[in-house]
Design an enzyme around this catalytic site. Sequence first.
Site, mmCIF file in Angstrom:
data_model
loop_
_atom_site.group_PDB
_atom_site.id
_atom_site.type_symbol
_atom_site.label_atom_id
_atom_site.label_comp_id
_atom_site.label_asym_id
_atom_site.label_seq_id
_atom_site.Cartn_x
_atom_site.Cartn_y
_atom_site.Cartn_z
ATOM 1 N N TRP A 102 -10.938 2.693 2.346
ATOM 2 C CA TRP A 102 -9.575 2.502 2.286
ATOM 3 C C TRP A 102 -8.769 1.301 2.816
ATOM 4 C CZ3 TRP A 102 -7.396 4.539 -1.523
ATOM 5 C CH2 TRP A 102 -7.785 5.807 -2.089
ATOM 6 N N ASP A 172 -2.178 2.718 8.108
ATOM 7 C CA ASP A 172 -2.207 3.692 7.137
ATOM 8 C C ASP A 172 -2.778 4.997 7.683
ATOM 9 O OD1 ASP A 172 -2.975 5.486 4.835
ATOM 10 O OD2 ASP A 172 -4.191 3.909 3.791
ATOM 11 N N LYS A 196 -2.822 14.935 1.878
ATOM 12 C CA LYS A 196 -3.876 15.098 2.621
ATOM 13 C C LYS A 196 -3.413 16.353 3.714
ATOM 14 C CE LYS A 196 -5.745 11.951 0.408
ATOM 15 N NZ LYS A 196 -5.781 10.419 0.885
#
Length: 360
Positions: A102, A172, A196
């Site tokens: 990511w 993030d 999530k």
Amino acid sequence: MTRVFNFSAGPAALPEPVLRQAADEMLDWRGSGVSVMEMSHRGKEFMSIHAQAQALLRELLAIPPNYKTLFMQGGAIAENAIVPMNMLRGKASADYIDTGEWSRRSIEEAARYGRVNVAATSKDSGYTRLPARETWQLDPEAAYVHICSNETIGGVQYHFTPEVGDVPLVADMSSEILSRPVDVAKYGLIYGGAQKNIGPAGLTIVIVREDLTGHALPCTPSAFDYAVVAAHDSMFNTPPTYAIYIAGLVFQWLKDQGGLAAMAQRNEAKARLLYDFLDASSFFSSRVERSCRSMMNVPFHLKDPSLDEAFLKGAQARGLVQLKGHRIVGGMRASIYNAMPLEGVQALVDWMQEFEAQHG
Ligand SMILES: *Cc1c(COP(=O)(O)O)cnc(C)c1O
């Protein structure tokens, strides 16, 4: 009706009481005669839902008054572009810490808008740890320092907030936001997709220090300019109304559970149960260095990968679903976000024990 234990990395399990309440309110939200999905986003009913969700989020994270909370769209992948557009603020470059898939995606996207300095990477370890803080080559003139606080795929998580001086820290937090308390004041900006650990896909949470807004690149779409979004209280365009409503119910549920400190304790207990089993086993293993193991996403491997399929099939039969690992890492991955109860992790460990007894 049978509800399984859903270990999906995202979109992920939601707390059952939230889903029940949403079902109860589906056709007629609190006497309004309409579903939340059918409401005008400018009507007083939805405005109250929106304000309540904002207030609860601020309360849960104890967000200081000089930070804006924005409800945006496009997920973290869109935010990977929106962040540099807003945060470069006329500076030449930004620092990024590369800790896995990511952060790599964030780096790739940011490089379209400005110069990216990869100040540290743990690529050489196969992304099984964080690069030691002493090795980071930070630029004091950088526009910001970007980290991915929890690498959802690799299962690597920061258990400290890196000190980066006066340069704003950007994180993030898609796969860990609201899993534990955060000292928001140590960050310039926090962002994350909701699917999530918060609610349905479609909502992106942005928490940004006010003085960092208002300097977006001229090419920035208005709907993605933090100053514009903030000035319109996240209603510059039609917000993802239903996702905001569900997020609000999740925020209330978190508060009823005792807030983020209580959630962190529960999440630690869940993760400990699983990692202790993995460490004691000679049949299953975790490849991530202990000091940076994720409390949210636990990749694990069988010594003999030819047994993966049998393990997953047996898990499925026991109502333990979505355990297949990401293709980049292989093996299995258990995502154990806020909504996963301890009983779910216990049921997984019981199955691992049984499988080991059968095949070990
Ligand atoms: C899932 C995830 C993303 C991607 O989110 P989208 O909603 O698909 O844009 C980015 N970063 C992290 C850490 C994630 O877990």
